[in-house]
Design a protein around this motif. Structure first.
Motif, short mmCIF file in Angstrom:
data_model
loop_
_atom_site.label_atom_id
_atom_site.label_comp_id
_atom_site.label_asym_id
_atom_site.label_seq_id
_atom_site.Cartn_x
_atom_site.Cartn_y
_atom_site.Cartn_z
N TYR A 1 57.58 110.05 74.16
CA TYR A 1 58.68 110.75 73.48
C TYR A 1 60.06 109.95 73.31
O TYR A 1 60.63 109.85 72.25
CB TYR A 1 59.12 112.14 74.10
N MET B 1 64.68 126.32 69.58
CA MET B 1 63.68 125.91 68.48
C MET B 1 62.62 126.70 68.40
O MET B 1 62.31 127.22 67.08
CB MET B 1 63.19 124.41 69.00
N ALA C 1 62.06 119.53 68.21
CA ALA C 1 60.64 120.34 68.37
C ALA C 1 59.61 119.50 68.87
O ALA C 1 58.87 120.12 69.96
CB ALA C 1 60.18 121.00 67.01
N ILE C 2 59.69 118.31 68.83
CA ILE C 2 58.73 117.44 69.33
C ILE C 2 58.81 117.16 70.71
O ILE C 2 57.94 116.79 71.48
CB ILE C 2 58.51 116.18 68.32
N GLY C 3 60.29 117.12 71.23
CA GLY C 3 60.33 116.95 72.46
C GLY C 3 59.70 118.07 73.54
O GLY C 3 59.66 117.86 74.75
N VAL C 4 59.12 119.01 72.92
CA VAL C 4 58.27 120.07 73.69
C VAL C 4 57.28 119.21 74.70
O VAL C 4 56.69 119.46 75.87
CB VAL C 4 57.71 121.12 72.94
N ILE C 5 56.64 118.11 74.13
CA ILE C 5 55.57 117.51 74.63
C ILE C 5 55.89 116.85 76.08
O ILE C 5 55.06 116.41 77.09
CB ILE C 5 55.08 116.23 73.86
N ASN C 6 57.26 116.69 76.31
CA ASN C 6 57.65 116.44 77.77
C ASN C 6 57.53 117.21 78.87
O ASN C 6 58.19 117.23 79.93
CB ASN C 6 59.16 115.77 77.47
N TYR C 7 57.16 118.76 78.05
CA TYR C 7 57.31 119.91 79.22
C TYR C 7 55.83 120.21 79.49
O TYR C 7 55.48 121.20 78.77
CB TYR C 7 58.13 121.08 78.99
N GLU D 1 54.71 121.83 81.82
CA GLU D 1 54.68 123.42 82.47
C GLU D 1 54.54 124.47 81.17
O GLU D 1 54.07 125.70 81.56
CB GLU D 1 55.65 123.56 83.38
N LEU D 2 55.12 124.19 80.11
CA LEU D 2 55.24 125.07 79.12
C LEU D 2 53.75 125.29 78.32
O LEU D 2 53.65 126.31 77.50
CB LEU D 2 56.28 124.59 78.04
N GLN E 1 53.10 129.93 81.94
CA GLN E 1 54.39 130.08 81.88
C GLN E 1 54.71 130.03 80.27
O GLN E 1 55.69 130.96 79.71
CB GLN E 1 55.12 128.88 82.31
N LYS F 1 54.37 133.29 78.54
CA LYS F 1 55.29 134.26 79.01
C LYS F 1 56.63 134.17 78.01
O LYS F 1 57.07 135.13 77.59
CB LYS F 1 55.49 134.32 80.58
N VAL F 2 56.83 132.70 78.03
CA VAL F 2 58.00 132.48 77.16
C VAL F 2 58.11 132.92 75.80
O VAL F 2 58.80 133.49 75.23
CB VAL F 2 58.42 130.88 77.44
N ILE F 3 56.89 132.48 75.29
CA ILE F 3 56.70 133.09 73.91
C ILE F 3 56.47 134.75 73.82
O ILE F 3 57.31 134.94 73.01
CB ILE F 3 55.30 132.73 73.58
#
Lengths: 237, 122
Positions: A53, A153, B74-80, B82-83, B87, B90-92
């Motif tokens: 990323y 987001m 939004a693409i930054g989500v690939i670094n997490y 655990e999401l 988890q 639950k967040v959603i």
């Protein structure tokens, strides 16, 4: 090489975004919206090519950076419709204060209910406001700003999908109700959706976003700590 | 020509942003520079110091392509990682649940005012 990846990332994201826009315009399914389709396609490409990323974002951040002047640009629709906004001042202030208070308390209570840890909970609390402010609030109340950015987001994407359904089921007819709920519930992406409904809806949404940001700063740094302590002490006697 | 003009006008918006950022950091106020820049541009327009034509095209271009600027985060989500499990679900759930309540509260509040306004006229 790094420069080349950044360059391709930037142009590629723009190209895929406009491609998604064309597909969305043709089929019109909400889940094909460019805000969902573009990240999915780009993530798949990054995973397949094994690009981290950080390398992608060397180019991508040029686009994120434009959010700064874009936020300043909201002054233009607000200026153009100021007479109308003045007429609705009380309605805007009350609706957005209620909305912000509900956003903060319901995020916190639901996070407790599903059993999220403290970091995730505090990162979720400011999720209803525009990214730079949400990240600042997150730091102030002990969350993680990066996680908050992702939740903001997600809020925008899901809010943009849910809002049209809610507007239809609850028969919200006035441009002020449509615009304010979109700006309050889905900040920037909501506002972009509101402009699809009309200039008036978009303007209400823009002002909702700005007012929500300012009110949320006040509420989450003054009332939220008190509320949190109250809830925690009544849960754990 | 129109495009070149828009780009130049985005430059003006960057100047506003820069001033906003400077004010925010010098005065140590917890309001981001972009929001201060927004307020500043609004005041300058309101007092006729800046003409609407000087910024209208650039602002219009940015606002119409707003979604594009959210994509890289939004693409930054690939670094997490655990999401992408329980988890994440639950967040959603929290975001969807709270999102619906927030929009209903805001929408009903505004509709209620709207109908009361209509009532005043009749």
């Amino acid at each position: 090489m790094t420069f080349l990846i950044a360059f391709i990332s930037l142009l590629g994201t723009i190209a895929i975004f406009y491609g998604s826009k064309t597909i969305y315009a043709k089929f019109g399914f909400a889940w094909l919206s460019p805000i969902i389709l573009t990240p999915v396609v780009v993530i798949l490409i990054l995973l397949v090519t094994g690009t981290p990323y950080e390398k992608y974002n060397a180019g991508g951040s040029i686009l994120s950076n434009l959010l700064g002047p874009a936020t300043v640009a909201f002054a233009v629709p607000i200026y153009k419709n100021f007479v109308l906004l003045k007429k609705y001042a009380i309605e805007i202030m009350v609706s957005i204060t209620v909305g912000s208070a509900v956003a903060i308390t319901s995020s916190f209570l639901l996070a407790l209910l599903v059993g999220l840890n403290e970091e995730l909970t505090h990162s979720l609390v400011p999720r209803s406001v525009t990214t730079p402010i949400a990240m600042d609030i997150s730091t102030m109340i002990g969350g993680s700003p990066t996680l908050t950015a992702i939740f903001v987001m997600t809020t925008g994407i899901l809010g943009g999908l849910l809002a049209p359904m809610l507007i239809r089921t609850c028969h919200f007819n006035t441009p002020s109700a449509k615009g304010l709920m979109l700006g309050m519930g889905a900040h920037g992406t909501g506002t972009s959706k509101a402009f699809e409904f009309g200039e008036l809806e978009g303007t209400f949404s823009s002002i909702a976003m700005v007012v929500a940001a300012l009110i949320s700063i006040v509420l989450s740094t003054t009332l939220f700590p008190v509320f949190e302590q109250f809830v925690m002490s009544s849960l754990l006697p | 020509m129109r495009f070149a003009k828009s780009i130049l006008q985005i430059g003006y918006l960057y100047v506003m942003l820069f001033i906003g950022n400077s004010i925010s950091s010098v005065l140590h106020i917890p309001i981001p520079g972009s929001i201060i820049g927004l307020g500043l541009l609004f005041l300058l327009l309101q007092f006729n110091i800046i003409k609407l034509e000087w910024v209208e095209l650039g602002a219009g271009l940015l606002l119409s392509e707003l979604l594009l600027f959210f994509i890289p985060s939004a693409i930054g989500v690939i670094n997490y990682d655990e999401l992408f499990g329980v988890q994440g679900m639950k967040v959603i759930a929290v975001i969807v649940g709270s999102g619906i309540v927030v929009m209903l509260a805001t929408g009903y509040m505004a509709e209620w005012f709207g109908h009361r306004k209509k009532g005043d006229v009749v």
